[in-house]
Design a protein around this motif. Structure first.
Motif, short mmCIF file in Angstrom:
data_model
loop_
_atom_site.label_atom_id
_atom_site.label_comp_id
_atom_site.label_asym_id
_atom_site.label_seq_id
_atom_site.Cartn_x
_atom_site.Cartn_y
_atom_site.Cartn_z
N SER A 152 20.56 -16.03 61.64
CA SER A 152 19.31 -16.01 60.87
C SER A 152 18.19 -15.33 61.64
CB SER A 152 18.89 -17.43 60.48
OG SER A 152 18.54 -18.18 61.62
N GLY A 153 18.47 -14.94 62.89
CA GLY A 153 17.43 -14.31 63.70
C GLY A 153 17.04 -12.95 63.15
N ALA A 154 17.95 -12.00 63.23
CA ALA A 154 17.64 -10.66 62.72
C ALA A 154 18.73 -10.13 61.82
CB ALA A 154 17.47 -9.70 63.91
N TYR A 155 19.84 -10.86 61.78
CA TYR A 155 20.99 -10.29 61.07
C TYR A 155 20.88 -10.42 59.56
CZ TYR A 155 23.28 -10.94 65.69
OH TYR A 155 23.61 -10.94 67.01
N ALA A 156 20.39 -11.55 59.09
CA ALA A 156 20.48 -11.80 57.64
C ALA A 156 19.24 -12.52 57.13
CB ALA A 156 21.72 -12.64 57.33
N ASP A 157 19.01 -12.40 55.83
CA ASP A 157 17.85 -13.03 55.18
C ASP A 157 18.21 -14.32 54.47
OD1 ASP A 157 16.02 -10.84 55.79
OD2 ASP A 157 17.35 -9.69 54.47
N LEU A 158 19.51 -14.62 54.41
CA LEU A 158 19.97 -15.85 53.76
C LEU A 158 21.39 -16.11 54.23
CD1 LEU A 158 19.45 -16.90 50.12
CD2 LEU A 158 21.80 -16.74 50.92
N ILE A 159 21.71 -17.39 54.41
CA ILE A 159 23.06 -17.76 54.86
C ILE A 159 23.74 -18.58 53.78
CG2 ILE A 159 24.35 -19.23 56.49
CD1 ILE A 159 22.31 -18.45 58.64
N VAL A 160 24.97 -18.20 53.45
CA VAL A 160 25.80 -19.02 52.57
C VAL A 160 26.87 -19.62 53.46
CG1 VAL A 160 27.34 -19.05 50.58
CG2 VAL A 160 25.38 -17.50 50.60
N LEU A 161 26.90 -20.95 53.51
CA LEU A 161 27.76 -21.63 54.49
C LEU A 161 28.79 -22.53 53.81
CD1 LEU A 161 28.16 -22.61 57.58
CD2 LEU A 161 26.75 -24.55 56.88
N ARG A 162 30.03 -22.41 54.21
CA ARG A 162 31.05 -23.39 53.83
C ARG A 162 31.64 -23.96 55.12
NH1 ARG A 162 35.63 -22.73 49.32
NH2 ARG A 162 33.79 -23.23 48.08
N HIS A 163 31.77 -25.29 55.15
CA HIS A 163 32.16 -25.94 56.41
C HIS A 163 32.95 -27.20 56.10
CE1 HIS A 163 31.63 -27.80 60.40
NE2 HIS A 163 31.30 -26.59 60.84
N PRO A 164 33.92 -27.54 56.94
CA PRO A 164 34.73 -28.73 56.63
C PRO A 164 34.05 -30.08 56.89
CG PRO A 164 35.51 -27.69 58.65
CD PRO A 164 34.45 -26.79 58.09
N SER A 165 32.90 -30.09 57.58
CA SER A 165 32.26 -31.38 57.88
C SER A 165 31.15 -31.71 56.89
CB SER A 165 31.63 -31.36 59.28
OG SER A 165 32.61 -31.20 60.26
N GLU A 166 31.13 -32.96 56.43
CA GLU A 166 30.07 -33.41 55.54
C GLU A 166 28.72 -33.34 56.28
OE1 GLU A 166 33.69 -34.41 54.26
OE2 GLU A 166 32.99 -36.16 55.34
N GLY A 167 27.72 -32.82 55.62
CA GLY A 167 26.39 -32.75 56.24
C GLY A 167 26.15 -31.46 57.00
N ALA A 168 27.14 -30.56 57.08
CA ALA A 168 26.99 -29.34 57.88
C ALA A 168 25.85 -28.46 57.37
CB ALA A 168 28.30 -28.55 57.88
N ALA A 169 25.71 -28.37 56.05
CA ALA A 169 24.69 -27.48 55.51
C ALA A 169 23.29 -28.01 55.83
CB ALA A 169 24.86 -27.32 54.00
N ARG A 170 23.14 -29.34 55.80
CA ARG A 170 21.84 -29.93 56.15
C ARG A 170 21.49 -29.59 57.60
NH1 ARG A 170 18.48 -31.50 53.06
NH2 ARG A 170 19.73 -32.98 51.89
N LEU A 171 22.47 -29.74 58.49
CA LEU A 171 22.23 -29.44 59.89
C LEU A 171 21.90 -27.95 60.07
CD1 LEU A 171 23.40 -30.83 63.04
CD2 LEU A 171 24.22 -28.51 62.74
N ALA A 172 22.67 -27.09 59.41
CA ALA A 172 22.44 -25.65 59.52
C ALA A 172 21.03 -25.30 59.05
CB ALA A 172 23.47 -24.88 58.69
N ALA A 173 20.59 -25.94 57.97
CA ALA A 173 19.26 -25.64 57.42
C ALA A 173 18.16 -26.02 58.42
CB ALA A 173 19.06 -26.37 56.10
N GLU A 174 18.44 -27.02 59.25
CA GLU A 174 17.43 -27.42 60.23
C GLU A 174 17.27 -26.38 61.33
OE1 GLU A 174 18.48 -31.26 61.69
OE2 GLU A 174 18.02 -32.20 59.77
#
Ligand code: NCD
Length: 442
Positions: free
Chosen positions: A95-117
């Motif tokens: 998210s630094g300079a590479y992209a303007d938005l991240i679409v994330l799929r992950h096997p752990s519950e709560g991963a997207a919340r953590l990523a958003a932080e």
């Protein structure tokens, strides 16, 4: 600076926003090739730590149709994750300079919340373990909205693996919000998880009630328990004698795959429930559309594919215009007039040094290095809390106060007075003592 909007849970969008996004998606769908100026110059990064066909490709197609670019890390096993990089570090970099938005799929519950932080750009949850899959839900609701002309008060059957299907969890919260009657026809042993039922009850006023599903014929025959959760509690009073509701008319049957990768019973697929022409001939299902998030295995027989009620392939195609609307909004290229959700849910820090989340597949357990523990207070009296990441209920034996260093019985008046940001949860006295807390004298 405008706040970054994420789509981690279906609850991150207001009902009015959902409906406005659908209007927009319908416009996009009229000619998918006509919108290549909307997100020109923007870049989407797909970070997929789990397999995907539809979700990733429809997001990437949506971004390209809006005129944007796409970076794909579809096999995170071939990325730095294989060298032990944490999710937090990965999203900080991407998210630094590479992209303007991240679409994330992950096997752990709560991963997207953590990523958003940790991310500096919007994060879209494309499925986190068995927790949620909000954009699939928007595609599912969109199909209902197009086919039925409304979302309010529909009668929807949810069938199959209701325990581990993340698509089901996001879908039930949204259906409840629109006042649907939800008939759960789980495969034996795969009922809705308790934390989902509790949330439906507490936040949406839905009440699980036994339903008489005999009218559903073959579909419900193998099912252990069938519940109907009307969101209008007054309806229940009509049926209180038997606490059983009859299912006599259904708008949609939503079938799901056995999520064998999550419960480790690889053989289950061979014993799993099946929707076929004969099951769909039951009287209440005559007018029902058949939906499935796909991929399917044998849970929908091929003999249904040409049935005009079967909409699963259309449902998948609609993922593109729906995701175009989501991307345009999150990237700030589409301004909605609808009010957003009022407030973000407050997470209180967990102070005890022990992770109280009972779910070993929660990101707070699987990614320890950048662990940020936080909980949601779901009720003050009785005192109840849920993990801020995977939403599962925290088992509370005793509660402590970080300022007094005393612990109290969970249901005591003293416990109720402790400020949420000073609360500590203990399994038992032994744990409280080990962490340096002592019993309150009175
Ligand atoms: C679903 C998922 O990944 O949760 N697939 C999808 O995104 N359409 C459903 C599933 O895998 O069963």
């Amino acid at each position: 600076m405008p706040r970054i909007r994420n789509l981690v849970s279906v609850d991150d969008l207001s009902t009015a926003e959902i409906l406005e996004l659908f209007q927009r998606a319908k416009e996009y769908a009229k000619d998918l090739r006509a919108w290549s100026n909307v997100c020109r110059g923007r870049i989407l990064a797909s970070l997929f730590y789990e397999p995907s066909t539809r979700t990733r490709l429809s997001f990437e197609s949506a971004m390209q149709r809006l005129g944007g670019g796409v970076l794909t890390a579809a096999e995170m096993s071939s990325s730095s994750a294989a060298k032990g990089e944490s999710l937090a570090d990965t999203v900080r970099v991407v998210s630094g300079a590479y992209a303007d938005l991240i679409v994330l799929r992950h096997p752990s519950e709560g991963a997207a919340r953590l990523a958003a932080e940790f991310a500096l750009v919007p994060v879209v949850n494309a499925g986190d373990g068995s927790h949620e899959h909000p954009t699939q839900t928007l595609c599912d609701l969109y199909t209902l909205w197009i086919e039925k002309g409304r979302l309010e008060g529909l009668d929807v059957v949810l069938a199959g693996d209701l325990r581990y299907s993340r698509t089901i969890h996001s879908f039930v919260y949204a259906l409840a919000r629109f006042g649907a009657n939800i008939v759960c026809v789980p495969h034996r042993g795969l009922e809705l998880p308790e934390y989902v039922v509790r949330r439906l009850r507490e936040e949406h006023g839905t009440e699980p009630v036994r339903a008489d599903a005999s009218d559903l014929g073959d579909l419900a025959r193998e099912s252990d328990a069938v519940y109907l959760t009307p969101n209008k509690p007054h309806q229940l009073s009509l049926f209180t004698d038997a606490r059983v509701l009859r299912v006599d008319r259904v708008d949609a049957v939503y079938m799901t795959r056995a999520q064998t990768e999550r419960h480790g019973d690889a053989d289950m697929a061979s014993r799993y429930m099946r929707l076929s022409q004969s099951a769909m001939s039951a009287a209440p299902l005559k007018e029902a559309i058949v939906m499935h998030p796909l991929p399917r295995r044998d849970e929908i027989a091929a003999d249904l594919d040409d049935d005009p009620r079967s909409l699963y392939f259309t449902q998948a195609a609609r993922g593109v215009p729906v995701r175009m609307a989501i991307l345009a909004m999150l990237l700030g290229c589409l301004e909605l007039s609808a009010e957003p959700v009022e407030h973000e849910e407050r997470l209180f820090p967990v102070e005890s040094g022990v992770n109280p989340c009972p779910n070993t597949n929660c990101i707070t357990h699987t990614e320890k290095r950048h662990q940020r523990l936080g909980y949601k207070l779901t009720s003050r009296d009785p005192l109840r809390a849920a993990c801020g990441y995977c939403a599962q209920e925290i088992p509370i034996g005793l509660v402590g106060c970080t300022t007094t260093r005393h612990f109290h019985p969970r249901d005591s008046a003293a416990a109720r007075k402790i400020r949420p940001d000073h609360l500590v949860f203990f399994r038992d006295e032994q744990q409280a003592l080990a962490l340096g807390f002592s019993a309150a004298t009175r």
